[in-house]
Design a protein around this motif. Structure first.
Motif, PDB file in Angstrom:
ATOM      1  N   PHE A  43      32.652  34.361  28.687  1.00 43.33           N
ATOM      2  CA  PHE A  43      31.332  35.024  27.086  1.00 43.33           C
ATOM      3  C   PHE A  43      32.647  34.867  26.339  1.00 43.33           C
ATOM      4  CE2 PHE A  43      28.743  36.398  31.200  1.00 43.33           C
ATOM      5  CZ  PHE A  43      27.085  35.252  30.869  1.00 43.33           C
ATOM      6  N   GLY A  44      32.987  35.618  26.142  1.00 38.08           N
ATOM      7  CA  GLY A  44      34.157  35.860  25.145  1.00 38.08           C
ATOM      8  C   GLY A  44      34.661  34.693  24.330  1.00 38.08           C
ATOM      9  N   GLU A  45      35.702  34.329  25.249  1.00 36.16           N
ATOM     10  CA  GLU A  45      35.787  32.134  24.491  1.00 36.16           C
ATOM     11  C   GLU A  45      34.194  31.904  23.704  1.00 36.16           C
ATOM     12  OE1 GLU A  45      38.441  31.191  24.636  1.00 36.16           O
ATOM     13  OE2 GLU A  45      37.689  29.221  23.712  1.00 36.16           O
ATOM     14  N   VAL A  46      32.805  31.781  23.953  1.00 35.03           N
ATOM     15  CA  VAL A  46      31.835  31.901  23.517  1.00 35.03           C
ATOM     16  C   VAL A  46      31.534  32.498  22.015  1.00 35.03           C
ATOM     17  CG1 VAL A  46      29.159  31.165  23.415  1.00 35.03           C
ATOM     18  CG2 VAL A  46      30.566  31.017  25.157  1.00 35.03           C
ATOM     19  N   LEU A  47      31.854  33.722  21.740  1.00 37.11           N
ATOM     20  CA  LEU A  47      31.956  33.995  20.630  1.00 37.11           C
ATOM     21  C   LEU A  47      33.040  34.268  20.382  1.00 37.11           C
ATOM     22  CD1 LEU A  47      30.846  37.734  22.801  1.00 37.11           C
ATOM     23  CD2 LEU A  47      28.978  36.636  21.481  1.00 37.11           C
ATOM     24  N   LYS A  48      33.828  33.469  20.758  1.00 38.01           N
ATOM     25  CA  LYS A  48      34.706  33.385  19.206  1.00 38.01           C
ATOM     26  C   LYS A  48      34.871  31.930  18.689  1.00 38.01           C
ATOM     27  CE  LYS A  48      38.996  34.472  22.062  1.00 38.01           C
ATOM     28  NZ  LYS A  48      40.273  33.316  22.800  1.00 38.01           N
ATOM     29  N   GLN A  49      34.117  31.118  19.754  1.00 31.95           N
ATOM     30  CA  GLN A  49      34.536  30.129  18.588  1.00 31.95           C
ATOM     31  C   GLN A  49      32.473  29.741  18.089  1.00 31.95           C
ATOM     32  OE1 GLN A  49      33.502  26.413  21.599  1.00 31.95           O
ATOM     33  NE2 GLN A  49      35.401  27.171  22.529  1.00 31.95           N
ATOM     34  N   GLN A  50      32.089  30.628  18.098  1.00 29.47           N
ATOM     35  CA  GLN A  50      30.294  30.622  17.631  1.00 29.47           C
ATOM     36  C   GLN A  50      30.240  32.620  17.781  1.00 29.47           C
ATOM     37  OE1 GLN A  50      26.438  29.850  19.264  1.00 29.47           O
ATOM     38  NE2 GLN A  50      26.575  28.040  18.378  1.00 29.47           N
ATOM     39  N   TYR A  51      30.217  33.205  16.321  1.00 33.81           N
ATOM     40  CA  TYR A  51      30.389  34.264  16.205  1.00 33.81           C
ATOM     41  C   TYR A  51      29.156  34.516  16.598  1.00 33.81           C
ATOM     42  CZ  TYR A  51      30.335  38.601  14.119  1.00 33.81           C
ATOM     43  OH  TYR A  51      29.980  40.248  14.084  1.00 33.81           O
TER      44      TYR A  51
END
Ligand code: ATP
Ligand code: MG
Length: 437
Positions: A43-51
């Motif tokens: 989930f953290g990675e997704v947020l890195k890519q799409q804030y």
């Protein structure tokens, strides 16, 4: 099996690392498998890519919740207030409980109930039980006809109530007669139903006359403070209300008395208001007898703040009689004084003089005056070693020590009567104050 799929999907992700839907898919499968650390990383990675990706934020919060990082979960949920689904909100409430933030927990729980009126969760209910309820409360007791602590069979009658002639007449015509002569009312096409709302300053006999109404017709009396119902058990208010009406219907003839009806609808916050809306609607449905028959149930309500009572209550067939219970006049005060002195040792008593010395005193004020005099006489009697009766002088002295408590109420009521008196609802207050609209 599931883990194999996760591994395959992870391989696929290695080849297309910017595929956000795929990553979310993997992460939520990890959540299902209780792989909270791994899921949080994804989930953290997704947020890195799409804030700001909302499913990722909610997923992350769910991971934190399961990792017992409650305060972090709360921060995320609070930012996403408008995007919370039921499950998210349950986790938010539980997190708030864990963090001991009870007022917020209650507020969030109320939102949950608005989303899902029938919602029940044993763990949450056990925590959010209101401290105002005593520990021995249990639902079975609450529903049991024999044990209901708010049901009684009063022995006082109208003749025990001093003054209040107009109120007695209203109650008699509007609710006692229809009960005792139902056929007559039907013959004239008059619909039976609805109740009377009593309002006025504290201590002037609203509760007393309601009780005497039950005594007058040999009925049971159920006395419910609405604050109790609303506080008792968050989210169960509707159910409690229904049960109380059912209790009354099983025990006819019965006077069902709702005290502090202003408690419904006095709430300012929007959330509380919408939660309250459900309670009000339930109350009105029960009152209308939409699903059940209210025959033999006499409904009375009381408030010190009629201006806070929801207007829907006043529609025809509901509380369409609003009766002002004013402080006892001179004659009524004499009656109250007489009845209050009945069981006490008295000497020479000039009741008229005492009544004249207690203008605007409520029944409760008069009781207080007599209590003061009684205590003093008790002390004297102990000193003298023999019973010293209460005399006029003692009561006049006591009256000087206890001022009327009604004037404070009139100070604010006066403003409502002058400036918020649509349809002349409060004309009686003005009349009492000898003022003109
Ligand atoms: N008209 C009356 N005749 C006899 N006693 C009265 C009368 N009015 C009040 N009292 C006495 O005063 C006490 C307080 O009255 P009561 O509790 O009925 O007031 P209330 O209007 O319900 O007040 P609140 O708004 O604070 O609930 C009663 O228990 C009763 O003893
Ligand atoms: Mg009362």
């Amino acid at each position: 099996m599931q883990k194999d799929i996760i591994n395959n999907l992870l391989d696929a992700l290695a080849l297309s690392s910017t595929n956000i839907p795929l990553r979310l898919q993997v992460a939520s499968m990890m959540l299902q498998e209780k792989m909270f650390d791994e899921a949080a990383t994804q989930f953290g990675e997704v947020l890195k890519q799409q804030y700001g990706n909302i499913p990722a934020q909610l997923g992350l919060a769910e991971c934190y919740f399961n990792q017992q990082k409650f305060s972090t979960a709360i921060v995320i949920y609070e930012q996403l207030q408008n995007n919370l689904k039921t499950e998210d909100r349950i986790r938010l409430v539980k997190s708030l409980i864990k963090e001991n933030s009870m007022p917020q927990a209650i507020e969030e729980y109320q939102k949950l109930i608005v989303m899902q009126p029938g919602f029940k969760d044993d763990e949450i209910d056990a925590q959010l039980r209101m401290p105002s309820m005593n520990e021995s409360f249990n639902e079975e007791e609450f529903l049991n006809d024999d044990n209901a602590w708010f049901m009684e069979k009063p022995t006082i009658k109208f003749s025990d109530v001093g003054g209040m002639q107009k109120v007695k007449e209203e109650i008699s015509i509007k609710i006692i007669q229809p009960l005792t002569n139902p056929d007559l009312y039907k013959a004239f096409g008059k619909k039976i139903g609805g109740g009377i709302l009593l309002y006025g300053p504290p201590g002037c006999g609203k509760t007393f006359i309601a009780k005497a109404t039950a005594g007058e017709i040999n009925a049971k009396f159920i006395n419910i403070g609405l604050h109790d119902i609303l506080d008792m058990w968050i989210g169960n208010s509707e159910k409690n209300l229904h049960e109380i009406f059912e209790l009354a219907r099983r025990n006819t003839p019965c006077v069902l008395f709702f005290d502090e009806v202003d408690a419904m609808g006095a709430s300012r916050s929007e959330v509380k208001q919408s939660a309250m809306r459900h309670v009000i609607n339930q109350f009105l449905a029960e009152l209308d007898g939409a699903e059940s028959n209210n025959d033999g149930v006499l409904i009375l309500a009381a408030t010190n703040a009629p201006w806070s009572v929801d207007a829907a209550f006043r529609r025809p067939g509901r509380f369409d009689r609003i009766v002002f219970v004013e402080p006892p006049d001179d004659v009524a005060r004499q009656e109250i004084i007489k009845s209050q002195l009945l069981q006490k040792p008295v000497g020479e008593i000039d009741i008229k003089k005492i009544a004249a010395a207690t203008p605007e005193y409520s029944g409760a004020d008069i009781k207080a005056v007599i209590d003061i005099a009684t205590e003093e006489k008790l002390r004297d009697s102990m000193k003298a070693g023999s019973i010293q009766p209460i005399n006029t002088k003692d009561l006049l002295n006591a009256a000087k020590q206890h001022r009327s408590t009604t004037s404070e109420w009139f100070a604010s009521a006066r403003n409502y009567a002058l400036y918020a008196n649509e349809s002349g609802l409060y004309d009686d207050i003005l009349k009492y104050l000898k003022m003109k609209r």
